[in-house]
Enzyme design. Structure first.
Site, PDB file in Angstrom:
ATOM      1  N   HIS A 159       0.840  -1.215   0.000  1.00 50.67           N
ATOM      2  CA  HIS A 159       0.000   0.000   0.000  1.00 50.67           C
ATOM      3  C   HIS A 159       0.871   1.260   0.000  1.00 50.67           C
ATOM      4  CE1 HIS A 159      -3.419  -2.622   1.269  1.00 50.67           C
ATOM      5  NE2 HIS A 159      -2.456  -3.236   1.926  1.00 50.67           N
ATOM      6  N   SER A 286      15.756  20.516 -16.051  1.00 57.59           N
ATOM      7  CA  SER A 286      14.612  21.350 -16.394  1.00 57.59           C
ATOM      8  C   SER A 286      15.126  22.608 -17.080  1.00 57.59           C
ATOM      9  CB  SER A 286      13.851  21.719 -15.119  1.00 57.59           C
ATOM     10  OG  SER A 286      13.112  22.911 -15.318  1.00 57.59           O
ATOM     11  N   LYS A 292      16.772  20.795 -10.931  1.00 60.16           N
ATOM     12  CA  LYS A 292      16.078  19.543 -11.233  1.00 60.16           C
ATOM     13  C   LYS A 292      16.964  18.486 -11.876  1.00 60.16           C
ATOM     14  CE  LYS A 292      12.221  18.627 -10.896  1.00 60.16           C
ATOM     15  NZ  LYS A 292      11.039  19.039 -11.669  1.00 60.16           N
ATOM     16  N   GLU A 299      10.542   7.417 -16.594  1.00 62.15           N
ATOM     17  CA  GLU A 299       9.201   7.904 -16.934  1.00 62.15           C
ATOM     18  C   GLU A 299       8.792   7.440 -18.332  1.00 62.15           C
ATOM     19  OE1 GLU A 299       8.536  12.164 -15.241  1.00 62.15           O
ATOM     20  OE2 GLU A 299      10.666  11.887 -15.586  1.00 62.15           O
TER      21      GLU A 299
END
Ligand code: ARG
Length: 469
Positions: A159, A286, A292, A299
């Site tokens: 979970h 970024s 970043k 991804e």
């Protein structure tokens, strides 16, 4: 009216296809990658035609030499493709006939329907072998990541809540199991493809006395004993696209697995977890925020899995309402299959490269794994060992956890008398349970995360992957 342009089937037509129709219906732009398989099929077919006396040995040899030359030109990029010839099959046959007059006999006892079915089965055998190898390569990279995480403890999650401590290597081995099933699945799909449809003709075979078994053997469609494997129904053979669907399904499931691995890595590389650092080479920055470092390869692995599922869905929908047997709709079967192959291949490579450069951030992992609450279940086991029924033990430990929370102290720092007031089964040594080394060492059974099992799994994976050292 458009000029009559189709030499192959144009006999009964007054007019050739409209330019728009040619553009709409051609497949050479994407099925040309079947050329090596189409040439192999044509060579086997012509060898068989010579064997049964429909070609002379000289004609067969000329056809073979011509096909080899055409394939070489295709591979060099010097072959001229013509969209008016629709597909890879007619482009090759047409070019061959211009060079080798005997090639006008090549299409004897054959249709593009059994031809394309054969080409695709040869393609699947090749694609599955490539993917199985690439998955194995990704597993080898995971094995290096497991080695880096051999003595690193992290929380395992259910979970997405901290559950129980495990070695990071045990977590990586969980990924390896998923990929091992994928590898086996690709080899199973290759076996499903292992039947030769040639000789089924357009739908009802041929009146000529062909030798299907001979062709099958030449193309390697054989069982373990070397006996020919041929399809058993001429209609099914040209209508069937099950292997396409099974291949796309194996790719889609592989995609689901790499997506789950990628998701773990995305979470682990976030500031909130910070369990791992991903290689710079597979991350991006970024354009706005200088700080970043984004886990883009992961991804994209997660994103590509959507595409792999989409391809499977396209194929299922394509086939579902089709009447027997071949329908031109089926030409749309190729792009999703090729895309699944290409994307699954590159995903395997990117996964391998990303995890190869993975490093664990030891102090962050140790801090997360040392949360004593992760060993609450071990404390219940401690009571069970002393004769307390598990349900009662679970309840008592729940009360211990609640007490620690109330007092704002770690569980092992609760006074023994307070714990004993909750359950008399707790002895003076109750807090020894919270020694992580002990907790892991006690997990000895097959498949468990203890250090002994971990050594076994390292040895097992090295053997499976053929890794030495
Ligand atoms: N390019 C076609 C396909 O991939 C080959 C089979 C064509 N057969 C036919 N009857 N038009 O489906």
């Amino acid at each position: 009216m458009a000029k009559k342009t189709q030499a192959t089937w144009g006999g009964r037509f007054q007019s050739g296809p409209a330019a728009l129709m040619l553009k709409f219906s051609e497949s050479a732009s994407f099925d040309r990658r079947l050329a090596p398989f189409d040439v192999a099929g044509s060579k086997a077919h012509s060898a068989m035609l010579a064997r049964i006396g429909l070609l002379t040995a000289r004609e067969r040899d000329a056809i073979h030499a011509g096909l080899d030359r055409i394939l070489a030109e295709i591979e060099e990029g010097t072959f001229t493709w013509d969209e008016r010839l629709e597909d890879v099959h007619m482009n090759i046959e047409h070019a061959l006939t211009l060079r080798v007059p005997a090639a006008a006999k090549l299409h004897t006892a054959r249709s593009r329907n059994d031809q394309v079915a054969t080409d695709m089965r040869l393609f699947f055998r090749h694609a599955c072998a490539v993917l199985a190898e690439k998955v194995k390569n990704a597993q080898s990279s995971l094995l290096s990541a497991a080695a880096a995480g051999r003595s690193v403890l992290i929380p395992g999650y259910t979970h997405l809540q901290r559950a129980q401590p495990v070695f990071a290597a045990h977590h990586v081995f969980a990924w390896m199991e998923m990929l091992e099933r994928d590898r086996a699945r690709f080899l199973e799909v290759a076996e499903k493809a292992n039947e030769c449809p040639l000789g089924s003709g357009a739908i009802a075979g041929t009146t000529l006395s062909i030798d299907r078994e001979y062709v099958a053997k030449l193309l390697g469609f054989v069982d373990k004993k070397g006996r020919a494997r041929v399809t058993q129904n001429s209609m099914d053979a040209v209508a069937d696209r099950d292997t396409h669907i099974e291949f796309a399904s194996a790719c889609a499931l592989f995609g689901v697995h790499i997506s789950r691995i990628a998701e773990d890595l995305i979470l682990w590389s976030s500031a909130e977890f910070k369990f791992v650092s991903l290689p710079d080479e597979f991350c991006t920055g970024s354009s706005l925020m200088p700080q970043k470092k984004n886990p883009d390869s992961c991804e994209l692995l997660r994103g590509k899995s959507a595409r792999l599922q989409g391809n499977l869905h396209t194929l299922l929908t394509l086939v579902k309402g089709l009447p027997m047997t071949y329908n031109r709709d089926l030409q749309e079967d190729k792009s999703p299959v090729f895309d699944s192959f290409d994307q699954a291949s590159v995903c395997a490579d990117v996964l391998a490269a990303t995890v190869k450069g993975l490093s664990f951030i030891a102090d962050r992992c140790a801090a997360a794994a040392s949360d004593p609450a992760l060993l609450a279940t071990d404390l219940a086991d401690y009571l069970v060992d002393r004769g307390v029924p598990f349900r009662a033990a679970h309840h008592a430990v729940g009360a211990v956890v609640a007490l620690a929370e109330k007092r704002g102290c770690p569980i092992p720092e609760l006074p023994t008398d307070a714990v004993q007031r909750i359950h008399a089964g707790f002895g003076e040594d109750w807090a020894k349970v919270f020694d992580l080394g002990r907790a892991l060492a006690m997990r000895k059974g097959t498949g468990m995360p203890g250090p002994g099992q971990l050594s076994r799994q390292f040895a097992r994976w090295k053997k499976i992957l053929g890794v030495r050292g």
